[in-house]
Design a protein around this motif. Structure first.
Motif, mmCIF file in Angstrom:
data_model
loop_
_atom_site.group_PDB
_atom_site.id
_atom_site.type_symbol
_atom_site.label_atom_id
_atom_site.label_comp_id
_atom_site.label_asym_id
_atom_site.label_seq_id
_atom_site.Cartn_x
_atom_site.Cartn_y
_atom_site.Cartn_z
ATOM 1 N N ARG A 14 26.086 -65.994 38.767
ATOM 2 C CA ARG A 14 25.142 -66.576 39.725
ATOM 3 C C ARG A 14 25.069 -68.092 39.581
ATOM 4 N N LYS A 15 25.177 -68.591 38.355
ATOM 5 C CA LYS A 15 25.176 -70.037 38.141
ATOM 6 C C LYS A 15 26.447 -70.676 38.695
ATOM 7 N N ALA A 16 27.563 -69.941 38.653
ATOM 8 C CA ALA A 16 28.822 -70.462 39.205
ATOM 9 C C ALA A 16 28.658 -70.692 40.699
ATOM 10 N N GLY A 17 27.949 -69.773 41.373
ATOM 11 C CA GLY A 17 27.541 -69.963 42.750
ATOM 12 C C GLY A 17 28.590 -69.900 43.837
ATOM 13 N N MET A 18 29.846 -69.759 43.524
ATOM 14 C CA MET A 18 30.893 -69.732 44.542
ATOM 15 C C MET A 18 31.454 -68.321 44.649
ATOM 16 N N PRO A 19 30.964 -67.506 45.577
ATOM 17 C CA PRO A 19 31.378 -66.103 45.649
ATOM 18 C C PRO A 19 32.886 -65.875 45.724
ATOM 19 N N SER A 20 33.586 -66.685 46.483
ATOM 20 C CA SER A 20 35.015 -66.427 46.658
ATOM 21 C C SER A 20 35.858 -66.984 45.515
ATOM 22 N N ALA A 21 35.286 -67.845 44.691
ATOM 23 C CA ALA A 21 36.088 -68.514 43.674
ATOM 24 C C ALA A 21 35.753 -68.093 42.245
ATOM 25 N N ALA A 22 34.769 -67.227 42.062
ATOM 26 C CA ALA A 22 34.396 -66.830 40.701
ATOM 27 C C ALA A 22 34.390 -65.309 40.574
ATOM 28 N N TRP A 23 34.837 -64.833 39.446
ATOM 29 C CA TRP A 23 34.772 -63.419 39.119
ATOM 30 C C TRP A 23 34.671 -63.303 37.598
ATOM 31 N N GLY A 24 34.322 -62.137 37.118
ATOM 32 C CA GLY A 24 34.169 -61.963 35.682
ATOM 33 C C GLY A 24 34.639 -60.597 35.230
ATOM 34 N N ARG A 25 34.639 -60.425 33.923
ATOM 35 C CA ARG A 25 35.011 -59.128 33.370
ATOM 36 C C ARG A 25 34.284 -58.914 32.043
ATOM 37 N N ARG A 71 34.886 -55.117 35.976
ATOM 38 C CA ARG A 71 35.232 -56.343 36.693
ATOM 39 C C ARG A 71 34.041 -56.639 37.575
ATOM 40 N N ALA A 72 33.615 -57.887 37.626
ATOM 41 C CA ALA A 72 32.424 -58.252 38.378
ATOM 42 C C ALA A 72 32.740 -59.350 39.384
ATOM 43 N N THR A 73 32.153 -59.223 40.561
ATOM 44 C CA THR A 73 32.294 -60.240 41.601
ATOM 45 C C THR A 73 30.926 -60.571 42.162
ATOM 46 N N LEU A 74 30.823 -61.746 42.729
ATOM 47 C CA LEU A 74 29.591 -62.218 43.354
ATOM 48 C C LEU A 74 29.771 -62.153 44.858
ATOM 49 N N ASP A 75 28.862 -61.448 45.551
ATOM 50 C CA ASP A 75 28.997 -61.368 47.004
ATOM 51 C C ASP A 75 28.253 -62.523 47.675
ATOM 52 N N ALA A 76 28.376 -62.621 48.993
ATOM 53 C CA ALA A 76 27.795 -63.734 49.753
ATOM 54 C C ALA A 76 26.276 -63.776 49.650
ATOM 55 N N ALA A 77 25.633 -62.645 49.391
ATOM 56 C CA ALA A 77 24.165 -62.594 49.282
ATOM 57 C C ALA A 77 23.681 -62.974 47.882
ATOM 58 N N GLY A 78 24.589 -63.216 46.963
ATOM 59 C CA GLY A 78 24.214 -63.593 45.608
ATOM 60 C C GLY A 78 24.060 -62.428 44.657
ATOM 61 N N SER A 79 24.463 -61.241 45.092
ATOM 62 C CA SER A 79 24.402 -60.061 44.226
ATOM 63 C C SER A 79 25.702 -59.899 43.459
ATOM 64 N N VAL A 80 25.600 -59.507 42.211
ATOM 65 C CA VAL A 80 26.778 -59.271 41.385
ATOM 66 C C VAL A 80 27.127 -57.791 41.464
ATOM 67 N N ARG A 81 28.366 -57.520 41.794
ATOM 68 C CA ARG A 81 28.864 -56.136 41.917
ATOM 69 C C ARG A 81 29.797 -55.857 40.748
ATOM 70 N N PHE A 82 29.493 -54.783 40.016
ATOM 71 C CA PHE A 82 30.328 -54.365 38.893
ATOM 72 C C PHE A 82 31.184 -53.184 39.318
ATOM 73 N N GLU A 83 32.459 -53.250 38.965
ATOM 74 C CA GLU A 83 33.396 -52.167 39.249
ATOM 75 C C GLU A 83 33.994 -51.701 37.929
ATOM 76 N N ARG A 84 33.859 -50.429 37.622
ATOM 77 C CA ARG A 84 34.403 -49.878 36.378
ATOM 78 C C ARG A 84 35.932 -49.859 36.478
ATOM 79 N N THR A 85 36.602 -50.321 35.422
ATOM 80 C CA THR A 85 38.066 -50.383 35.453
ATOM 81 C C THR A 85 38.722 -49.433 34.476
ATOM 82 N N ALA A 86 37.970 -48.914 33.509
ATOM 83 C CA ALA A 86 38.548 -48.022 32.496
ATOM 84 C C ALA A 86 37.841 -46.670 32.570
ATOM 85 N N PRO A 87 38.572 -45.595 32.307
ATOM 86 C CA PRO A 87 37.944 -44.282 32.339
ATOM 87 C C PRO A 87 36.947 -44.071 31.206
#
Length: 106
Positions: A57-68, A90-106
């Motif tokens: 959220r501090k990074a603030g750029m939805p299309s340019a920042a992601w995390g893991r 894996r986490a991404t920031l959407d245009a509304a400022g919400s962080v979406r987490f996606e599970r990558t490992a079983p």
């Protein structure tokens, strides 16, 4: 033979000490180059997710920042290796400022 070598470690007090950690990292893309931003670790998965959420959220750029978030097991009586390292979210920031987490490992 390996378990006795861990128990007889010269640098350890007694049997091996295994610790579970959750490492979080933010990556920022600028000028077609991806760079590492803020990062940290925690012994709690929930705390790592909260820290990653705040950093994205501090990074603030939805299309340019992601995390893991990477789960890792450290055995302090042996040499470090990557055998136990696996990315679990894996986490991404959407245009509304919400962080979406996606599970990558079983």
């Amino acid at each position: 033979m390996e378990p006795s070598a861990r128990e007889d470690c010269l640098y350890c007090d007694g049997p091996s000490h295994v610790v579970e950690m959750f490492e979080w990292e933010v990556f920022v893309t600028a000028d077609s180059t991806e760079g590492l931003g803020p990062c940290g670790s925690s012994s709690s998965q929930a705390a790592a997710m909260d820290a990653l959420r705040l950093a994205l959220r501090k990074a603030g750029m939805p299309s340019a920042a992601w995390g893991r978030i990477t789960h890792r097991v450290y055995d302090f009586c042996t040499m470090p290796d990557d055998w136990s390292r696996r990315v679990i979210f894996r986490a991404t920031l959407d245009a509304a400022g919400s962080v979406r987490f996606e599970r990558t490992a079983p």
